[in-house]
Design a protein around this motif. Structure first.
Motif, PDB file in Angstrom:
ATOM      1  N   HIS A 191       0.055 -78.132  23.226  1.00 26.57           N
ATOM      2  CA  HIS A 191       1.226 -77.923  24.079  1.00 26.57           C
ATOM      3  C   HIS A 191       0.878 -76.976  25.238  1.00 26.57           C
ATOM      4  O   HIS A 191       1.200 -77.243  26.403  1.00 26.57           O
ATOM      5  N   GLN A 192       0.192 -75.864  24.916  1.00 26.49           N
ATOM      6  CA  GLN A 192      -0.205 -74.905  25.959  1.00 26.49           C
ATOM      7  C   GLN A 192      -1.197 -75.540  26.935  1.00 26.49           C
ATOM      8  O   GLN A 192      -1.105 -75.343  28.160  1.00 26.49           O
ATOM      9  N   ARG A 242      -1.638 -78.679  27.702  1.00 23.75           N
ATOM     10  CA  ARG A 242      -1.007 -79.669  28.574  1.00 23.75           C
ATOM     11  C   ARG A 242      -0.301 -79.021  29.758  1.00 23.75           C
ATOM     12  O   ARG A 242      -0.284 -79.566  30.864  1.00 23.75           O
ATOM     13  N   HIS A 243       0.283 -77.855  29.537  1.00 18.20           N
ATOM     14  CA  HIS A 243       0.969 -77.172  30.627  1.00 18.20           C
ATOM     15  C   HIS A 243      -0.011 -76.643  31.682  1.00 18.20           C
ATOM     16  O   HIS A 243       0.410 -76.246  32.771  1.00 18.20           O
ATOM     17  N   LYS A 244      -1.309 -76.657  31.340  1.00  9.91           N
ATOM     18  CA  LYS A 244      -2.309 -76.187  32.295  1.00  9.91           C
ATOM     19  C   LYS A 244      -3.103 -77.323  32.938  1.00  9.91           C
ATOM     20  O   LYS A 244      -3.521 -77.202  34.096  1.00  9.91           O
ATOM     21  N   PRO A 297       3.384 -82.184  32.225  1.00  7.15           N
ATOM     22  CA  PRO A 297       3.161 -82.024  30.780  1.00  7.15           C
ATOM     23  C   PRO A 297       4.067 -82.905  29.925  1.00  7.15           C
ATOM     24  O   PRO A 297       3.682 -83.293  28.815  1.00  7.15           O
TER      25      PRO A 297
END
Length: 239
Positions: A207-208, A210-212, A217
């Motif tokens: 999850h983290q 993907r946000h990067k 995302p």
């Protein structure tokens, strides 16, 4: 210089040892490139893609074990350790990190020659069986670029800052790009067998991540979920 010569990278901080290896290897028609530190060695391994790496463990700055681990993130190039550390545990640690063989200093040219022949023969046989791990340290999928050797990630040309765990997770997915990686495999590789009961870790860190690395995302283009199984990093950007 004959470009057809087999290239050997020597990562060794002691000048007398490098001089000895240079004289011997060149007499055996190898092409030699040299590095005095782990960081320099990683750069030369990525840029020259040698057929074999001779590596000392006691390097200034980055330890030889860490050099092995970094190299193993993107290539299966044979690594022969040449070290004054002769204890059994030192050999075990190097082999567990990804080294192919271990030779204790001081050593003779006869034994070195035999170890070189074995390492190169095994490498050639592995190549005949089919393609091995990618030797190009830079993975690209659409606007995403992951440089495993330099440990840098870019999205649309902009550098992405990852935590050590996030990068380790992404690097594992890159090495298995196009294949489904299970939750258990991720737990074991990234966090170790002691954390195999912490099944929520991959979900949180994916999850983290993907946000990067994802432009959106909520609609991932690169890092896909395989429901009930794990995750898959696309080899080519999906349309």
């Amino acid at each position: 210089m004959n470009s057809d010569k087999t290239t050997v990278l020597v990562i060794e901080d002691e000048a007398p040892i490098r001089c000895f290896l240079r004289a011997y290897l060149e007499s055996q028609s190898f092409r030699l490139i040299e590095a005095e530190s782990g960081e320099e060695g990683l750069g030369l391994a990525a840029s020259h893609q040698p057929a074999l790496i001779l590596l000392d463990l006691g390097l200034p700055g980055m330890d030889g074990l860490e050099v092995i681990r970094r190299i193993r993130q993107w290539t299966a190039t044979p690594i022969l350790v040449l070290s004054a550390r002769g204890k059994e545990q030192d050999k075990i640690d190097a082999l567990d990190a990804g080294a192919d063989d271990y030779l204790t200093k001081p050593f003779g040219v006869g034994e070195l020659s035999a170890r070189l022949r074995v390492a190169l023969r095994h490498s050639a046989q592995a190549g005949q069986l089919g393609p091995g791990p990618a030797s190009d340290p830079v993975f690209r999928c659409g606007e995403l670029a992951v440089d495993l050797a330099a440990r840098r990630v870019r999205l649309a040309g902009q550098e992405v800052h990852l935590t050590p765990i996030e990068f380790k997770l992404l690097a594992f997915l890159v090495r298995h790009a196009g294949k489904v990686v299970t939750h258990r495999q991720l737990l074991k590789e990234v966090w170790g067998s002691a954390r195999e009961d912490q099944s929520h870790y991959p979900r949180i860190y994916v999850h983290q991540l993907r946000h990067k690395i994802e432009p959106d995302p909520a609609r991932p283009r690169f890092l896909r979920t395989e429901t009930g199984v794990g995750y898959r990093l696309e080899e080519n950007e999906a349309s």
